[in-house]
Structures are given as C-alpha cells and as structure tokens.
Enzyme design. Sequence first.
Site, PDB file in Angstrom:
ATOM      1  N   HIS A 239      -1.654  -5.079  -4.612  1.00  0.00           N
ATOM      2  CA  HIS A 239      -0.450  -4.966  -5.448  1.00  0.00           C
ATOM      3  C   HIS A 239      -0.540  -5.835  -6.699  1.00  0.00           C
ATOM      4  O   HIS A 239       0.227  -5.649  -7.633  1.00  0.00           O
ATOM      5  CB  HIS A 239       0.785  -5.346  -4.621  1.00  0.00           C
TER       6      HIS A 239
ATOM      7  N   ASP B 183       1.016  -9.250 -14.550  1.00  0.00           N
ATOM      8  CA  ASP B 183       1.690  -8.604 -13.427  1.00  0.00           C
ATOM      9  C   ASP B 183       0.921  -7.356 -13.031  1.00  0.00           C
ATOM     10  O   ASP B 183       0.483  -6.601 -13.913  1.00  0.00           O
ATOM     11  CB  ASP B 183       3.124  -8.217 -13.840  1.00  0.00           C
TER      12      ASP B 183
HETATM   13  C1  G6P Z   1       4.277 -10.134  -4.644  1.00  0.00           C
HETATM   14  C2  G6P Z   1       3.180  -9.805  -3.666  1.00  0.00           C
HETATM   15  C3  G6P Z   1       3.764  -9.371  -2.340  1.00  0.00           C
HETATM   16  C4  G6P Z   1       4.731 -10.438  -1.857  1.00  0.00           C
HETATM   17  C5  G6P Z   1       5.825 -10.652  -2.886  1.00  0.00           C
HETATM   18  C6  G6P Z   1       6.833 -11.725  -2.478  1.00  0.00           C
HETATM   19  O1  G6P Z   1       4.942  -8.986  -5.042  1.00  0.00           O
HETATM   20  O2  G6P Z   1       2.312  -8.822  -4.195  1.00  0.00           O
HETATM   21  O3  G6P Z   1       2.743  -9.186  -1.392  1.00  0.00           O
HETATM   22  O4  G6P Z   1       5.299 -10.091  -0.616  1.00  0.00           O
HETATM   23  O5  G6P Z   1       5.213 -11.043  -4.097  1.00  0.00           O
HETATM   24  O6  G6P Z   1       6.192 -12.943  -2.220  1.00  0.00           O
HETATM   25  P1  G6P Z   1       6.276 -13.685  -0.816  1.00  0.00           P
HETATM   26  O7  G6P Z   1       5.269 -14.793  -0.899  1.00  0.00           O
HETATM   27  O8  G6P Z   1       7.689 -14.176  -0.728  1.00  0.00           O
HETATM   28  O9  G6P Z   1       5.973 -12.678   0.248  1.00  0.00           O
END
Ligand code: G6P
Length: 468
Positions: free
Chosen positions: A152, A361
């Site tokens: 992602h 991003d």
């Molecule tokens: C990004 C990453 C995700 C992640 C999200 C939130 O979008 O690509 O994999 O889940 O951030 O971050 P966190 O560390 O809270 O899961």
Amino acid sequence: MKRVVVSNRVPTPGDPPTGGLSVALLDALAGGSGLWFGWNGGAPEPRAEPATQHHDGIDFATLPLDEDDYDGYYRGFSNGVLWPLFHGRLEAMTHDWEARRTYDDVNRYFADHLAPRLCRTDVVWVQDYHLIPLGQELRARGFEGRLGFFLHTPFPPYEVLRALPEWAVLFDCFRAYDLVGFQTEHDMRHFADTAERRPGATLSSRADHLDWGGRSVEFGAFPVGIDIDETARIAAKNTDTDDARALLDFADGRPLIVGADRLDYTKGLVQRVKAFEKLLTDEEHHGPDPVCVQVAAPSRTGVDEYRQLAERLQQEAGRINARHNRPDFNPIRLIGRSLPRSTVLGFFSIADVGLVTPVRDGMNLVAKEYIAAQPVDDPGVLVLSTLAGAAEELADVAVLVNPYDLDGVADGLRTALAMPLPERRRRHALGLRTLRCTTAEDWWNRFLERLRAPRPSSRPWSSSHPAA
Ligand code: G6P
C-alpha cells in the site's frame, strides 16, 4: 476454495469501517467463504491461539502481540524502519537487528497459526510492508496455493532501498509470491529495477513477470480506488450535523480549506500549515481571508518521531493563529483526534478546497474521497501533492502542487479559491469519470483475477534457489 486476506490490522467485525480500504477488502471477502487473518490491534498480551469470529459471511481470526512483538515487529521494524525507508525518509529510519529478528519471528508466528487453516485451493492475499516475509513462511509450511502480496506504500528506488543493511534478504522474500501488486507504475518499475539485480532473476520481455530461480513471479500496478457512490451518499448525509454546523460557524462565511490525515510525517502537515500562512500574507489574494481546518488523527504514538511531529504541528498552528488572529478571525483549527469517517466526509462536502499535500504517499484515498464527496452543482477544488500516488490519475482534475514549495502551494490554494464555477464543474465531472475507472471493487477484482489466472508453472518452493 476460500479467499484469505492477511493484514497487520484487522477491522473489528460489526464496527463501522474506519476507512474505504477496509470496506473494499470486506467486500472482496463477502459472498463466499472468506477469512481475514491478522493482529487483533489490542494492547500487548501474551501470544495465544487466534480468536475467531464469524460475521456477515466472513471468518475473522486474530492474534495478540506481546510487548516484545509490539516493540520489535510493529513499532520497531515495520514503523521505525520499513515505513520511513519506503517513503524515502532515511534519516527517520532507526534500524536495529533485535527489531528485525522480532519482525521475522512475528511473521513466523502468523504463519504457524495461518498455515493449518489453509488448503491447496485457497487464494491468499497478504497486505502491506508488515508481512513481506509471510509468503515464504507459508511456503515453508507446505502451502502451495496461489499467494499474492499488495504493497500500500510506495516502493523505493534501488538507491534508497539499499540503505537497509539486509535489503537483499528482505527483497528475496518476494520470490515466494505468485503476484506482487503496487499502487502505481512508478513503484512497479522500482521493484523491477531492483529485481533485475538479484542473482537468478530474469525480467520477461513484457516486463510484467520475473523468472526467479525457477519460480514465476508476476507483478503489476493496481491503483486502489474508492466506492464513489457510497462515499457520496455518506458525505451528503453528513453536511447538516452538529459537527458540520460547527465547522460552518467557525468559517463564518469565509472560504473553507479542509485537510484530514493521520498525524504522520509523510503527510507534510507542518509544511501545509506554513503554506497556508503564506496565503494569508499574500498581497495578491483578494477577497475574505480563508480559514483552514486540519484533522490530524493521532497515529503510532509509541514512535518518537510521531510524538515530536504532534508537538511541532501544534506549535506551528499556534504561532500562525497568534500572529494572524483578529477578534472575528482565527485562521487555523487543528483537530488532534480521530473523527468518524462520516464526519470527515461531511466536512469534505462543505469545504471549498480539499488540501492533500503529503511529501510522499503510496496512493492517498483522502484525495479521491474529497472528489466523491463534492456536491455536483457547486463542487470544491482538490489541491493535491505531485508526490502522492493519486496524482498519476488526477493530474487533470486537481490543482497539483509540490508540497516542499510553500509559495507554490499558496499559489495553488489561490488558484483553487478563485476557480470559476464552470471550470470547477468540468474538473469535478472529469474526476468522477476517472475515479469510476479504478473503483475499490475494480482494485480487488483485478488483483484476484490476475492471481487466479493460469500461469507458467513454478518450481515447488525451496528457500534457497540454484543461482542465489
Ligand atoms: C498506512 C499503512 C497501513 C496501516 C495504516 C495505519 O496506511 O499502509 O498498513 O494500517 O497506515 O497505520 P497503523 O500503524 O495505525 O496500522
């Protein structure tokens, strides 16, 4: 045959989804037997067997992480090393071997509990940078079915990737997958360029798969999208709530600029408020002074870099407010907590400008959601960073700006605020047409179809390969 999604975080069954992406993946798993497997997202507790739940036709199986796992795998290696590395922020990278060992160990822990639940005909789709080695761990436990991986975040160029001491070991983990997906063509090319440097890996003439030590690894760009109609519906329903009215009261008839992000250094928030200040002091800006509302949802508060960022952003917004406020005017409102998705979409709907200026991003779904949330008869304008993956698709829709060029961002804001209605409508209509080409459903459908398609036979998995 069942579909299996594995991700670090798993949405809580029955809770309103926190973002468009979990809506998309839930959709991919619904309507057949589907399993979502991953961390339970809770406070650290001793490792255990997965807790299982069945909800709306989907099985959820989640594991706890203990203190060491949380520190080494999640906070340390995933978010202290891979996240900054993949976003090109090398000075924010805090490498240590103990964390790296824990990262591998948690991937083994996930595989130990997932492998017994899989059969040969299952299709397994691993999400994001936390779980790159999971594929080879599942192969090592005998899983021979289709195995896909989607990143992602951006994928960095080789010259950045090699700052990771063990970059080659990590990169070779991709050899276990049948299909590796990226958000943009750029990311895909960075991957192919590094792959060509690995012993025993040959790029196909169409540059869409690798013959890698006898295994065939396909790769491609699969830009993540949103469900436009669902986003528009939620936005329209939330323009007259107490929160939305409070926002309009704050704006008090002035042009309203809105941003909503996780409080993350990749989102360019400090630069963003500074660029907004330039607009306030810009003599070429005519008409009433605009106001800016920035939602900055706390994130990864256990990582130092994030705590420091929260302080810097508050100081900067405080300084700007102190310098520019008048009895009837306070330029910035910083909302330092997470708001429900519906509230944010309501905010987007009433904002004259959506300000989305990450310094890097993978995609940025907020940019897409802002467009979908606009009223068709009087749409606002998106000001978007050229360094977000979404800029590839939205180049003719948004006002594109370089987030490091504060004067350029202020210019972009001025252009957006002065844009005549026919031009706003033209861009908005084009935006909707563009977003309909890569919806959330298209994203998972395209990926899973390609993952299931017939492919050249791969040699059975072995962790070492002849040329390595
Ligand atoms: C990004 C990453 C995700 C992640 C999200 C939130 O979008 O690509 O994999 O889940 O951030 O971050 P966190 O560390 O809270 O899961």
